[in-house]
Design a protein around this motif. Sequence first.
Motif, PDB file in Angstrom:
ATOM      1  N   GLU A   1       0.841  -1.194   0.000  1.00 24.22           N
ATOM      2  CA  GLU A   1       0.000   0.000   0.000  1.00 24.22           C
ATOM      3  C   GLU A   1       0.879   1.249   0.000  1.00 24.22           C
ATOM      4  O   GLU A   1       1.835   1.346   0.763  1.00 24.22           O
ATOM      5  N   ILE A   2       0.537   2.189  -0.856  1.00 21.42           N
ATOM      6  CA  ILE A   2       1.244   3.466  -0.932  1.00 21.42           C
ATOM      7  C   ILE A   2       0.328   4.554  -0.403  1.00 21.42           C
ATOM      8  O   ILE A   2      -0.788   4.737  -0.870  1.00 21.42           O
ATOM      9  N   LYS A   3       0.799   5.274   0.594  1.00 16.72           N
ATOM     10  CA  LYS A   3       0.026   6.377   1.168  1.00 16.72           C
ATOM     11  C   LYS A   3       0.335   7.671   0.406  1.00 16.72           C
ATOM     12  O   LYS A   3       1.444   7.872  -0.076  1.00 16.72           O
ATOM     13  N   PHE A   4      -0.659   8.549   0.346  1.00 12.40           N
ATOM     14  CA  PHE A   4      -0.468   9.861  -0.255  1.00 12.40           C
ATOM     15  C   PHE A   4      -0.721  10.924   0.793  1.00 12.40           C
ATOM     16  O   PHE A   4      -1.749  10.903   1.471  1.00 12.40           O
ATOM     17  N   GLU A   5       0.216  11.837   0.949  1.00  9.49           N
ATOM     18  CA  GLU A   5       0.083  12.935   1.901  1.00  9.49           C
ATOM     19  C   GLU A   5      -0.451  14.164   1.150  1.00  9.49           C
ATOM     20  O   GLU A   5       0.302  14.837   0.434  1.00  9.49           O
ATOM     21  N   PRO A   6      -1.750  14.468   1.259  1.00  9.92           N
ATOM     22  CA  PRO A   6      -2.354  15.534   0.459  1.00  9.92           C
ATOM     23  C   PRO A   6      -2.156  16.946   1.020  1.00  9.92           C
ATOM     24  O   PRO A   6      -2.513  17.914   0.367  1.00  9.92           O
ATOM     25  N   ILE A   7      -1.639  17.059   2.213  1.00 14.28           N
ATOM     26  CA  ILE A   7      -1.340  18.373   2.781  1.00 14.28           C
ATOM     27  C   ILE A   7       0.163  18.575   2.719  1.00 14.28           C
ATOM     28  O   ILE A   7       0.919  17.819   3.301  1.00 14.28           O
ATOM     29  N   THR A   8       0.600  19.572   1.964  1.00 13.73           N
ATOM     30  CA  THR A   8       2.027  19.748   1.737  1.00 13.73           C
ATOM     31  C   THR A   8       2.467  21.171   2.062  1.00 13.73           C
ATOM     32  O   THR A   8       1.756  22.126   1.818  1.00 13.73           O
ATOM     33  N   THR A   9       3.641  21.272   2.588  1.00 18.73           N
ATOM     34  CA  THR A   9       4.226  22.582   2.885  1.00 18.73           C
ATOM     35  C   THR A   9       4.714  23.271   1.628  1.00 18.73           C
ATOM     36  O   THR A   9       4.746  24.498   1.557  1.00 18.73           O
ATOM     37  N   PHE A  10       5.076  22.515   0.616  1.00 25.55           N
ATOM     38  CA  PHE A  10       5.968  23.036  -0.413  1.00 25.55           C
ATOM     39  C   PHE A  10       5.305  23.471  -1.714  1.00 25.55           C
ATOM     40  O   PHE A  10       5.734  24.451  -2.321  1.00 25.55           O
ATOM     41  N   LEU A  11       4.305  22.754  -2.204  1.00 26.59           N
ATOM     42  CA  LEU A  11       3.727  23.121  -3.497  1.00 26.59           C
ATOM     43  C   LEU A  11       3.102  24.507  -3.437  1.00 26.59           C
ATOM     44  O   LEU A  11       2.329  24.815  -2.543  1.00 26.59           O
ATOM     45  N   VAL A 114       3.893   8.963  -0.641  1.00 27.14           N
ATOM     46  CA  VAL A 114       4.102  10.012  -1.635  1.00 27.14           C
ATOM     47  C   VAL A 114       3.996  11.362  -0.939  1.00 27.14           C
ATOM     48  O   VAL A 114       2.964  11.695  -0.351  1.00 27.14           O
ATOM     49  N   PHE A 115       5.071  12.120  -0.992  1.00 27.16           N
ATOM     50  CA  PHE A 115       5.117  13.419  -0.326  1.00 27.16           C
ATOM     51  C   PHE A 115       5.871  14.384  -1.229  1.00 27.16           C
ATOM     52  O   PHE A 115       7.049  14.182  -1.521  1.00 27.16           O
ATOM     53  N   PHE A 116       5.197  15.413  -1.704  1.00 27.03           N
ATOM     54  CA  PHE A 116       5.796  16.381  -2.610  1.00 27.03           C
ATOM     55  C   PHE A 116       6.559  17.445  -1.817  1.00 27.03           C
ATOM     56  O   PHE A 116       6.005  18.048  -0.898  1.00 27.03           O
ATOM     57  N   TYR A 141       0.160  10.343  -8.510  1.00 29.29           N
ATOM     58  CA  TYR A 141      -0.543  11.318  -7.683  1.00 29.29           C
ATOM     59  C   TYR A 141      -0.322  12.745  -8.168  1.00 29.29           C
ATOM     60  O   TYR A 141      -1.207  13.594  -8.002  1.00 29.29           O
ATOM     61  N   LEU A 142       0.816  13.029  -8.788  1.00 32.81           N
ATOM     62  CA  LEU A 142       0.972  14.338  -9.424  1.00 32.81           C
ATOM     63  C   LEU A 142      -0.110  14.548 -10.480  1.00 32.81           C
ATOM     64  O   LEU A 142      -0.732  15.609 -10.567  1.00 32.81           O
ATOM     65  N   LYS A 143      -0.329  13.514 -11.289  1.00 36.58           N
ATOM     66  CA  LYS A 143      -1.365  13.600 -12.319  1.00 36.58           C
ATOM     67  C   LYS A 143      -2.756  13.668 -11.696  1.00 36.58           C
ATOM     68  O   LYS A 143      -3.651  14.352 -12.203  1.00 36.58           O
ATOM     69  N   LYS A 144      -2.942  12.963 -10.589  1.00 37.39           N
ATOM     70  CA  LYS A 144      -4.244  12.916  -9.932  1.00 37.39           C
ATOM     71  C   LYS A 144      -4.694  14.305  -9.497  1.00 37.39           C
ATOM     72  O   LYS A 144      -5.887  14.627  -9.546  1.00 37.39           O
ATOM     73  N   ILE A 212      -3.719  27.831   2.533  1.00 33.96           N
ATOM     74  CA  ILE A 212      -4.439  28.005   3.790  1.00 33.96           C
ATOM     75  C   ILE A 212      -3.620  28.849   4.763  1.00 33.96           C
ATOM     76  O   ILE A 212      -4.136  29.657   5.520  1.00 33.96           O
ATOM     77  N   SER A 213      -2.305  28.645   4.750  1.00 34.43           N
ATOM     78  CA  SER A 213      -1.401  29.401   5.616  1.00 34.43           C
ATOM     79  C   SER A 213      -0.030  29.356   4.968  1.00 34.43           C
ATOM     80  O   SER A 213       0.133  28.849   3.856  1.00 34.43           O
ATOM     81  N   ASP A 214       0.975  29.880   5.642  1.00 32.87           N
ATOM     82  CA  ASP A 214       2.334  29.809   5.118  1.00 32.87           C
ATOM     83  C   ASP A 214       2.856  28.380   5.096  1.00 32.87           C
ATOM     84  O   ASP A 214       3.866  28.092   4.466  1.00 32.87           O
ATOM     85  N   THR A 215       2.178  27.492   5.797  1.00 36.29           N
ATOM     86  CA  THR A 215       2.658  26.125   5.938  1.00 36.29           C
ATOM     87  C   THR A 215       1.870  25.132   5.101  1.00 36.29           C
ATOM     88  O   THR A 215       2.434  24.196   4.550  1.00 36.29           O
ATOM     89  N   TYR A 216       0.552  25.325   4.974  1.00 38.69           N
ATOM     90  CA  TYR A 216      -0.284  24.281   4.390  1.00 38.69           C
ATOM     91  C   TYR A 216      -1.011  24.747   3.131  1.00 38.69           C
ATOM     92  O   TYR A 216      -1.467  25.876   3.031  1.00 38.69           O
ATOM     93  N   THR A 217      -1.129  23.810   2.200  1.00 40.03           N
ATOM     94  CA  THR A 217      -1.968  23.966   1.024  1.00 40.03           C
ATOM     95  C   THR A 217      -2.867  22.747   0.949  1.00 40.03           C
ATOM     96  O   THR A 217      -2.407  21.625   1.117  1.00 40.03           O
ATOM     97  N   LYS A 218      -4.153  22.955   0.704  1.00 41.58           N
ATOM     98  CA  LYS A 218      -5.085  21.843   0.617  1.00 41.58           C
ATOM     99  C   LYS A 218      -5.248  21.430  -0.845  1.00 41.58           C
ATOM    100  O   LYS A 218      -5.495  22.253  -1.709  1.00 41.58           O
ATOM    101  N   ILE A 219      -5.079  20.122  -1.108  1.00 40.62           N
ATOM    102  CA  ILE A 219      -5.142  19.602  -2.454  1.00 40.62           C
ATOM    103  C   ILE A 219      -6.293  18.630  -2.580  1.00 40.62           C
ATOM    104  O   ILE A 219      -6.527  17.804  -1.706  1.00 40.62           O
ATOM    105  N   GLN A 220      -7.039  18.729  -3.684  1.00 37.37           N
ATOM    106  CA  GLN A 220      -8.159  17.834  -3.942  1.00 37.37           C
ATOM    107  C   GLN A 220      -7.753  16.784  -4.979  1.00 37.37           C
ATOM    108  O   GLN A 220      -7.019  17.090  -5.902  1.00 37.37           O
ATOM    109  N   TYR A 221      -8.217  15.549  -4.831  1.00 38.36           N
ATOM    110  CA  TYR A 221      -7.946  14.492  -5.795  1.00 38.36           C
ATOM    111  C   TYR A 221      -8.792  14.712  -7.056  1.00 38.36           C
ATOM    112  O   TYR A 221      -9.828  14.097  -7.243  1.00 38.36           O
TER     113      TYR A 221
END
Length: 226
Positions: A1-11, A114-116, A141-144, A212-221
Amino acid sequence: EIKFEPITTFLGQNIDMCFDVSKRKFTHNFLSLYRAYKPYREDFHCFLEMSNIIQKTLYSYNAEFLDSNEYTYDYKVSLDNESVTPPMLMKPGGYFKETFCNIVYEAYWFEKTVFFTEKINKCFLAAQPFIVLSCPRYLFYLKKIGFKTFDKWWDESYDLIYDDRDRITEIKKLVLDISKWSLEKCEEVYTEMIPILKHNQSMLKKIANNRISDTYTKIQYSNSVI
């Protein structure tokens, strides 16, 4: 199983640093950057050396200038001419424009998550195609979430190989193939890629606008970003 972390500091960070997307002239086929030691990064750098692909690569190596016997080669190289610090990692240097394809050594390889990070963010900012060393389904997941990759020009099936040894073997084969391209071919292919590179910058701007803040961006699938 591969987990995807949808909340990222960087993108979406440093969106004001987006490079112009237009025809380019290259001095090297590849850009290869890493600061901290990880076994898979060291293995890949040794491959670049042993195959002489390093001659077609702008690279950093042990860019923190550490005295450590973990590194096979005893040199210390920074393209910024100084020891690389965390704040420097967020900004793409001018050498991104001089190189055709970025070999991205992501934070996770064995972790099955998966963590961008800033590494792929800088590729988008600099409008640079990439090959990614990470865990399986990274490109999936980049494509997703709406980005586009480069399977029109080369084989990206390595992204779905779950065995770590087999995956890195396929990535090495791909890099070896592209290393045989002339700089003129790299420039022609880059020109063909421009619509995708522009699309990816547009996606990054959407993500930045939904920070959302300087730290988080919310990503939708989906092909849109919340």
